[in-house]
Design a protein around this motif. Structure first.
Motif, PDB file in Angstrom:
ATOM      1  N   THR A  48      41.390  30.279  59.365  1.00  0.00           N
ATOM      2  CA  THR A  48      42.525  29.430  58.985  1.00  0.00           C
ATOM      3  C   THR A  48      43.132  30.019  57.717  1.00  0.00           C
ATOM      4  O   THR A  48      42.494  30.820  57.024  1.00  0.00           O
ATOM      5  N   SER A  49      44.350  29.645  57.404  1.00  0.00           N
ATOM      6  CA  SER A  49      45.004  30.190  56.206  1.00  0.00           C
ATOM      7  C   SER A  49      44.219  29.838  54.950  1.00  0.00           C
ATOM      8  O   SER A  49      44.083  30.652  54.029  1.00  0.00           O
ATOM      9  N   ARG A  50      43.668  28.626  54.922  1.00  0.00           N
ATOM     10  CA  ARG A  50      42.907  28.192  53.742  1.00  0.00           C
ATOM     11  C   ARG A  50      41.577  28.912  53.641  1.00  0.00           C
ATOM     12  O   ARG A  50      41.158  29.329  52.550  1.00  0.00           O
ATOM     13  N   SER A  51      40.889  29.110  54.763  1.00  0.00           N
ATOM     14  CA  SER A  51      39.583  29.774  54.718  1.00  0.00           C
ATOM     15  C   SER A  51      39.732  31.255  54.382  1.00  0.00           C
ATOM     16  O   SER A  51      38.917  31.822  53.659  1.00  0.00           O
ATOM     17  N   ARG A  52      40.791  31.901  54.917  1.00  0.00           N
ATOM     18  CA  ARG A  52      41.022  33.306  54.580  1.00  0.00           C
ATOM     19  C   ARG A  52      41.350  33.459  53.099  1.00  0.00           C
ATOM     20  O   ARG A  52      40.902  34.406  52.447  1.00  0.00           O
ATOM     21  N   ALA A  53      42.146  32.510  52.575  1.00  0.00           N
ATOM     22  CA  ALA A  53      42.453  32.537  51.140  1.00  0.00           C
ATOM     23  C   ALA A  53      41.190  32.339  50.314  1.00  0.00           C
ATOM     24  O   ALA A  53      40.980  33.021  49.293  1.00  0.00           O
ATOM     25  N   ALA A  54      40.326  31.424  50.735  1.00  0.00           N
ATOM     26  CA  ALA A  54      39.079  31.164  50.012  1.00  0.00           C
ATOM     27  C   ALA A  54      38.194  32.410  49.995  1.00  0.00           C
ATOM     28  O   ALA A  54      37.566  32.723  48.968  1.00  0.00           O
ATOM     29  N   ALA A  55      38.139  33.145  51.109  1.00  0.00           N
ATOM     30  CA  ALA A  55      37.342  34.363  51.170  1.00  0.00           C
ATOM     31  C   ALA A  55      37.877  35.411  50.196  1.00  0.00           C
ATOM     32  O   ALA A  55      37.106  36.075  49.481  1.00  0.00           O
ATOM     33  N   MET A  56      39.208  35.558  50.136  1.00  0.00           N
ATOM     34  CA  MET A  56      39.815  36.523  49.219  1.00  0.00           C
ATOM     35  C   MET A  56      39.591  36.113  47.770  1.00  0.00           C
ATOM     36  O   MET A  56      39.329  36.952  46.896  1.00  0.00           O
ATOM     37  N   ILE A  57      39.670  34.828  47.499  1.00  0.00           N
ATOM     38  CA  ILE A  57      39.449  34.321  46.141  1.00  0.00           C
ATOM     39  C   ILE A  57      38.015  34.596  45.705  1.00  0.00           C
ATOM     40  O   ILE A  57      37.763  34.971  44.550  1.00  0.00           O
ATOM     41  N   CYS A  58      37.059  34.442  46.613  1.00  0.00           N
ATOM     42  CA  CYS A  58      35.658  34.741  46.285  1.00  0.00           C
ATOM     43  C   CYS A  58      35.494  36.216  45.921  1.00  0.00           C
ATOM     44  O   CYS A  58      34.767  36.560  44.979  1.00  0.00           O
ATOM     45  N   ARG A  59      36.167  37.090  46.655  1.00  0.00           N
ATOM     46  CA  ARG A  59      36.078  38.526  46.356  1.00  0.00           C
ATOM     47  C   ARG A  59      36.655  38.839  44.976  1.00  0.00           C
ATOM     48  O   ARG A  59      36.056  39.571  44.186  1.00  0.00           O
TER      49      ARG A  59
END
Length: 383
Positions: free
Chosen positions: A192-203
């Motif tokens: 989802t757009s939110r989960s992909r953003a969360a993954a990038m933010i973690c990186r």
């Protein structure tokens, strides 16, 4: 000038309020409620302004709640400080409060009154009581500067309450790379757009040590590519207590040291380039309507995914992880001043004491190994 209509048990009443500058050059707020009509409220404001024009001071004894509202409106403090002051208002103001300090004139609230208030909360947690006391201290400090009170009784109040036993477990402060990979993989699999953003933010968080509010305010222009790629940190996102339309980026960072360039390491460069190419707008983390995403929503998602996988994680923990990884591979985890100063610069701390005492962590194995190595041979002859 503002006239506010409020519903009470006795019908509608009006509140009049306006700000002015006193003879000392201080901005102040004058308010009074209980008027039966808007005309009465307007006439009150006119009379007060006439007094001011004639060089007379407005004599009034504001309540704690009135000073609190003036503090939020006028004081020059960070948004987060105002938010943290405001979120505890129900504890000391209103009919549901354990003691309604808000309706009392602030110059009548003495040391004994505050002691009684604190005593009523002695069975609450020490951490909550400390936050509440700090909020009240900010209000009373403001009242003293504005000459509403002659002395500040909150300065003599100490915090009570039930203390929790501090957990010094290393695993509570940082997350392992395998565990983080599990969380990121799960987020990306959700697609989802939110989960992909969360993954990038973690990186970004674990590879740069940036704060969540700083990451969420990033724009494409903040990223400088090339052999010496870096992120220019100049803003943070204001979001607490705000609807998505009201969220905005602020140039007022935590401290002067917070401004600076963050190195983009090789492992982050390619994923970050792909992410920037995949979004159409200027903001790196925005919803489909262009509004900033909610940091709380991202943080809750990361925590929930971690919990589902048996992993304790929150986004700010990745900043701690970054700090610990910077110094982890040194011999025996003993660091030189130069190494600590480099970590301080990368974390953008105002003081290296913060880097050492809060953001770097050692576990029990580190302590045991260092103790054995340091004392080995020294105490072998002790009988």
């Amino acid at each position: 000038m503002a006239i506010t209509k409020r519903q009470t048990k006795r019908g509608y009443r009006y509140e009049a309020e306006f700000t002015y500058v006193d003879k000392y050059g201080n901005r102040k707020r004058c308010s009074k409620k209980g008027f039966r009509s808007a005309i009465e409220a307007k006439n009150y404001i006119k009379r007060q302004k006439v007094l001011l024009e004639n060089g007379k001071d407005i004599q009034r004894d504001p309540t704690l709640f009135e000073v609190f509202k003036e503090y939020l409106e006028i004081s020059q403090v960070q948004y987060n400080t105002k938010y943290n002051t405001q979120k505890y208002i129900n504890v000391w103001n209103g009919s549901h409060a354990i003691m309604d300090l808000g309706s009392m004139q602030i110059n009548k609230i003495d040391y004994k009154t505050l002691l009684r208030f604190c005593d009523l909360r002695k069975n609450c947690s020490y951490e909550s009581n400390k936050d509440i006391n700090n909020a009240l201290k900010r209000i009373f400090r403001y009242a003293y500067k504005q000459k509403y009170i002659e002395s500040n009784p909150m300065e003599y109040i100490s915090t009570n309450g039930k203390r929790s036993i501090p957990n010094k477990d290393f695993k509570k402060n940082v997350v392992s790379i395998p565990d983080l990979n599990t969380v990121i993989d799960t987020l990306e699999a959700m697609d989802t757009s939110r989960s992909r953003a969360a993954a990038m933010i973690c990186r970004i968080a674990v590879m740069t040590g940036m704060r969540l509010s700083e990451i969420m305010a990033l724009e494409k222009k903040d990223i400088h590519w090339g052999d010496d790629a870096y992120i220019d940190v100049r803003r943070k996102l204001l979001y607490k207590g705000l609807k998505k339309e009201k969220r905005k980026a602020s140039n007022n960072l935590k401290s002067r040291a917070s401004y600076g360039h963050v190195v983009i390491i090789d492992e982050l460069k390619r994923p970050l380039q792909v992410w920037c190419e995949s979004i159409s707008g200027e903001r790196l983390f925005a919803d489909k309507n262009g509004y900033y995403m909610s940091p709380d929503s991202i943080g809750n998602l990361v925590h929930r995914v971690g919990k589902d996988n048996g992993i304790n994680i929150h986004v700010h923990m990745l900043r701690h992880t970054f700090a610990s990884l910077l110094l982890k591979d040194q011999p025996d985890n003993i660091h030189t001043i130069d190494q600590v100063k480099i970590a301080q610069e990368m974390l953008r701390h105002a003081s290296f004491n913060t880097t050492l005492t809060i953001y770097t962590h050692v576990n029990q194995d580190d302590i045991r190994n260092y103790a054995n190595k340091s004392l080995d041979g020294v105490l072998k002859d002790l009988r």
